[in-house]
Design a protein around this motif. Structure first.
Motif, short mmCIF file in Angstrom:
data_model
loop_
_atom_site.label_atom_id
_atom_site.label_comp_id
_atom_site.label_asym_id
_atom_site.label_seq_id
_atom_site.Cartn_x
_atom_site.Cartn_y
_atom_site.Cartn_z
N GLY A 29 7.28 -53.52 -101.25
CA GLY A 29 7.23 -52.08 -101.51
C GLY A 29 6.06 -51.35 -100.92
N SER A 30 5.10 -52.05 -100.32
CA SER A 30 3.93 -51.36 -99.79
C SER A 30 3.41 -52.10 -98.57
CB SER A 30 2.87 -51.26 -100.88
OG SER A 30 1.79 -50.45 -100.46
N PHE A 31 2.10 -52.35 -98.49
CA PHE A 31 1.51 -52.97 -97.31
C PHE A 31 1.60 -54.50 -97.43
CE2 PHE A 31 -0.49 -48.86 -97.98
CZ PHE A 31 -0.16 -48.25 -96.79
N ALA A 32 2.06 -55.14 -96.38
CA ALA A 32 2.40 -56.57 -96.45
C ALA A 32 1.31 -57.47 -95.93
CB ALA A 32 3.68 -56.79 -95.66
N ARG A 33 1.52 -58.82 -96.10
CA ARG A 33 0.58 -59.84 -95.65
C ARG A 33 0.93 -60.36 -94.26
NH1 ARG A 33 2.48 -64.94 -99.45
NH2 ARG A 33 4.65 -64.98 -98.77
#
Length: 297
Positions: A67-71
């Motif tokens: 849902g937001s900033f990924a790894r």
């Protein structure tokens, strides 16, 4: 709100000064570039009709795997979150390897203003007041125009304004006939109050299950963008939001969170007017026990 932590000393990227950010609609060229950049990462989410009257369509962004900033880029991340955030969201960040700092609402919101957090030496990524973030959000509008074609209105949950203004920037250029509204909840609706006063206003804020949107104030730059791009803000009650969550679960078998439910509730109530109305379902992060409680009655 996310910051990318630095594993070792390196050349610092200075935090942008909010007073120097050019608060203008993002360009179609920037949105197209964003679409190319995220093509291998973000899903092209479906737009489906709500199985109820009136004619409402759901843009199911809640189906994004992250849902937001990924790894994916292998960059360590620290996420500053309000201490009222549901455990579902917190566990999701930690499951992906992120570090979560829980802060009182006032400290959390202050982080958006200062673009930093005490003790965190990192490159700040603003959740909404950032041209690149808004350009990424604008790709949702491109998909709507390509997949749904003609529609009359769109309702977008208003948290800080990045989602609304990104989508609206594209629609104002490509489909100027479309009515564009923000959605807020009555317990925290600073945009509606600010638009009525024609200047940013402070409002009372009461925490609720609608945790993905709502605050005490609107950033001045985002307010100016909203005045340029939006028809207005549609405010719904907590009861209306809960009823919308239940409706979508019963009719479309989809779990949505409180913020998304505000857009659906406004659409179902006819607050955006007649015709084909799209509700942006921006998230589905809600504790299942809370979801069951809200939809049981």
């Amino acid at each position: 709100m996310t910051t990318a932590a630095d594993p070792e000393p390196r050349t610092r990227i200075p935090h942008p000064n909010p007073d120097t950010i050019d608060h203008v609609p993002v360009t179609l060229a920037a949105v197209e570039e964003a679409r190319r950049n995220i093509a291998a990462i973000a899903l092209r989410t479906p737009t489906v009709r709500l199985n109820a009257d009136p004619e409402v369509y759901l843009k199911l962004e809640n189906l994004q795997p992250i849902g937001s900033f990924a790894r994916r880029m292998g960059v360590p991340a620290t996420v500053v979150s309000p201490d009222t955030a549901p455990q579902t969201k917190i566990r999701a960040v930690e499951r992906l390897g992120g570090r979560v700092i829980l802060a009182p609402f006032e400290h959390w919101w202050r982080t958006f203003e200062t673009r930093s957090y005490p003790g965190v030496d990192a490159t700040f990524i603003h959740a909404f007041d950032d041209p690149d973030v808004m350009a990424g959000n604008g790709t949702i509008a491109l998909e709507l125009l390509e997949d749904l074609g003609n529609f009359d209105a769109v309702i977008i949950p208003w948290g800080g304004g990045g989602l609304s203004c990104g989508i609206a920037s594209v629609l104002r250029e490509r489909a100027p006939h479309v009515r564009i509204y923000a959605a807020e909840v009555s317990t925290a609706a600073p945009l509606a109050a600010s638009l009525a006063a024609r200047e940013p206003r402070m409002v009372d804020y009461t925490p609720s299950f609608v945790d993905g949107i709502g605050s005490r104030m609107v950033f001045p730059g985002m307010f100016q963008l909203a005045r340029t791009l939006l028809e207005g803000s549609l405010v719904v009650s907590l009861d209306e939001a809960a009823a919308a969550m239940k409706l979508v679960a019963e009719r479309n078998r989809v779990i949505i969170e409180g913020a998304s439910a505000c857009a659906v509730a406004a659409a179902v109530a006819g607050k955006a007017g007649a015709g084909r109305v799209v509700a942006i379902v921006s998230g589905g992060n809600i504790d299942l026990s809370k979801f069951a409680e809200l939809t049981a009655s």
